[in-house]
Scaffold this motif. Structure first.
Motif, short mmCIF file in Angstrom:
data_model
loop_
_atom_site.label_atom_id
_atom_site.label_comp_id
_atom_site.label_asym_id
_atom_site.label_seq_id
_atom_site.Cartn_x
_atom_site.Cartn_y
_atom_site.Cartn_z
N GLN A 40 0.82 -1.21 0.00
CA GLN A 40 0.00 0.00 0.00
C GLN A 40 0.86 1.26 0.00
OE1 GLN A 40 -3.03 -0.10 2.98
NE2 GLN A 40 -3.82 1.93 2.49
N THR B 94 -0.16 -0.16 -4.44
CA THR B 94 -1.59 0.15 -4.54
C THR B 94 -1.89 1.46 -3.82
OG1 THR B 94 -2.06 -1.15 -2.55
CG2 THR B 94 -2.18 -2.29 -4.67
N SER C 263 -5.21 3.91 -2.04
CA SER C 263 -6.59 3.94 -1.55
C SER C 263 -7.50 4.70 -2.51
CB SER C 263 -6.63 4.62 -0.18
OG SER C 263 -5.84 3.94 0.76
N SER D 35 -14.98 2.49 -4.26
CA SER D 35 -14.39 1.41 -3.45
C SER D 35 -13.36 0.63 -4.26
CB SER D 35 -15.48 0.44 -2.97
OG SER D 35 -16.48 1.10 -2.24
N ASN D 36 -12.25 0.28 -3.59
CA ASN D 36 -11.35 -0.73 -4.12
C ASN D 36 -10.97 -1.66 -2.97
OD1 ASN D 36 -9.37 0.65 -2.67
ND2 ASN D 36 -8.28 1.40 -4.47
N THR D 37 -9.95 -2.49 -3.16
CA THR D 37 -9.62 -3.50 -2.15
C THR D 37 -9.10 -2.89 -0.86
OG1 THR D 37 -7.44 -3.70 -3.18
CG2 THR D 37 -9.13 -5.28 -3.87
N LEU D 38 -8.77 -1.60 -0.87
CA LEU D 38 -8.18 -0.97 0.31
C LEU D 38 -9.18 -0.22 1.17
CD1 LEU D 38 -4.90 0.45 -1.28
CD2 LEU D 38 -5.22 -1.71 -0.07
N THR E 133 -13.13 2.47 1.18
CA THR E 133 -14.30 3.08 0.54
C THR E 133 -14.29 4.57 0.83
OG1 THR E 133 -15.65 1.07 0.73
CG2 THR E 133 -16.82 3.15 0.47
#
Length: 417
Positions: free
Chosen positions: A217, A289, A291, A363-366, A368
């Motif tokens: 991240q 990645t 946020s 929203s992504n995998t990290l 919202t």
């Protein structure tokens, strides 16, 4: 007068011990706004969860004894909603996790043989844990809890011992500790044996054993591990396929990247050589990645019934965020009047029922991210208005079913079914 609802405090994700008392907080405005709570997307007012209580007009959600079982499932997603005369908005998801630690997946005793003066590595893959486990080692009955100049406990859980000597010989155990419950898991014993015969050995990379792919991240610290063996002791170098490694630091033979950004993604190559064979190398493929973030959210809009409106939502993030819209906390149903253009929401032929609060949800995998806007709809005098909508009717076969629909307007509207 009407005022749009806003959050002053939203519930936060937390990890708690079994049996503990949990408090989630929420507050909003304007004065007199109503607060309500949701668990896993369902309103607690109509779907109560045993042991979960809402207090102080919704400002506190309390779980007297946090637990997870088939009949009393407290873990999951919690959200708070604020409602005013202008409409309703809902908070980003807050997740309530149960602090726990699993057993080690693989627990096979290991034998580690290393040349004197080289770096030894004792691999240890920590078990699944919420929150992440803290790793420590025990050597011949003495605990190694922190790294030193020569001994490194890596973020991955491995133990590296540089310039190894005969004093480092012996038995090692890896222990993983849950930082909330303090519950500890311990592996079987690994035996480290020192080879003191300084015969020539070609350079080789013993860790990682093959190329690795990492996803980290943005803003985090990353340690790319590289452990070599050989005699003479190999020289280790690092390269990055995107440019110079100006800001990276060396920790033993590992590469430390701090405050990583998406621009730091790429292939990092560790090479080792000692003149006794061709250079050996291993690659790390690093992806950074980011946020979800809303860089331009929708704005409060006043319009007139019958016109068209577009609510803007610009987002960034990696992976690219998925975007959807809420209207007064409910998902917007896309139809011939409501449709999404990329991440923007277009509403054609605005109706009075379109008025209220809209939220863009990215929203992504990290994470919202959410942004809101108030849509006010002015209804011209005489504009066709549905005063009574059809409702469900229960009847028997052969009987007449009547659906009521009352429309007002001037001139009198033409009604079609």
């Amino acid at each position: 007068s009407e005022s749009p609802p806003k959050f002053n405090v939203v519930p936060k994700t937390t990890t708690q011990q079994p049996g503990s008392k949990v408090k989630l907080r929420c507050s909003g405005s304007p004065r007199g706004a109503k607060l309500s709570w949701y668990h896993n997307g369902q309103p607690l007012s109509s779907n109560p969860v045993p042991g979960v209580f809402v207090r102080k007009n919704g400002k506190k959600l309390i779980i007297e004894r946090f637990q997870r079982s088939k009949s009393d499932h407290h873990v999951g997603m919690y959200q708070c909603a604020v409602t005013s005369e202008a409409g309703s908005i809902i908070s980003p998801p807050a997740y309530l996790h149960l602090a726990e630690i699993a057993k080690f997946k693989t627990d096979v005793p290991q034998k580690v043989k290393v040349l004197q003066g080289n770096t030894a590595i004792i691999p240890c893959v920590p078990p699944a844990s919420k929150p992440a486990a803290r790793v420590q080692y025990r050597h011949e009955g003495k605990w190694i809890r922190n790294s030193t100049e020569r001994i490194l406990i890596t973020p991955s859980g491995n133990l590296q011992i540089a310039n190894i000597t005969l004093d480092d010989w012996g038995l090692y155990k890896c222990a993983a500790v849950n930082p909330v419950t303090l519950h500890q898991r311990v592996t079987n014993t690994s035996k480290v044996k020192i080879d003191g015969k300084l015969n020539q050995h070609p350079a080789q990379i013993v860790y990682p054993p093959s190329h690795k792919t990492l996803s980290v991240q943005r803003g985090s610290e990353v340690l790319l591990e590289c452990v070599s063996s050989g005699y003479p002791t190999p020289t280790v170098t690092w390269r990055w396929d995107q440019g110079q490694l100006d800001t990276a630091k060396r920790v033993l033979d590992n590469l430390l990247l701090s405050d990583v950004q998406p621009s730091d993604s790429g292939i990092y190559t560790c090479s080792a050589e000692n003149g006794k064979n061709a250079r050996v190398k291993v690659n790390y493929i690093l992806t950074v990645t980011d946020s979800s973030s809303i860089t331009q959210g929708p704005e409060d809009t006043a319009t007139t019934a019958g016109l068209n409106v577009t609510l803007t939502c610009r987002t960034t993030g990696s992976p690219k965020p998925d975007v959807h819209w809420l209207h007064n906390t409910k998902p917007v149903v896309l139809d011939e009047r409501h449709f999404q253009q990329d991440s923007d929401l277009a509403i054609h032929e605005i109706q009075p029922t379109d008025a209220g609060m809209y939220q863009c949800v990215a929203s992504n995998t990290l994470n919202t991210a959410m942004a809101q806007a108030w849509l006010k709809v002015e209804v011209p005098k005489g504009y066709p208005t549905v005063e009574t909508s059809p409702s469900n009717v229960a009847t028997e076969a052969g009987e007449i079913a009547v659906f009521a629909c009352k429309i007002s307007g001037s001139p009198e509207p033409d009604v079609q079914w």
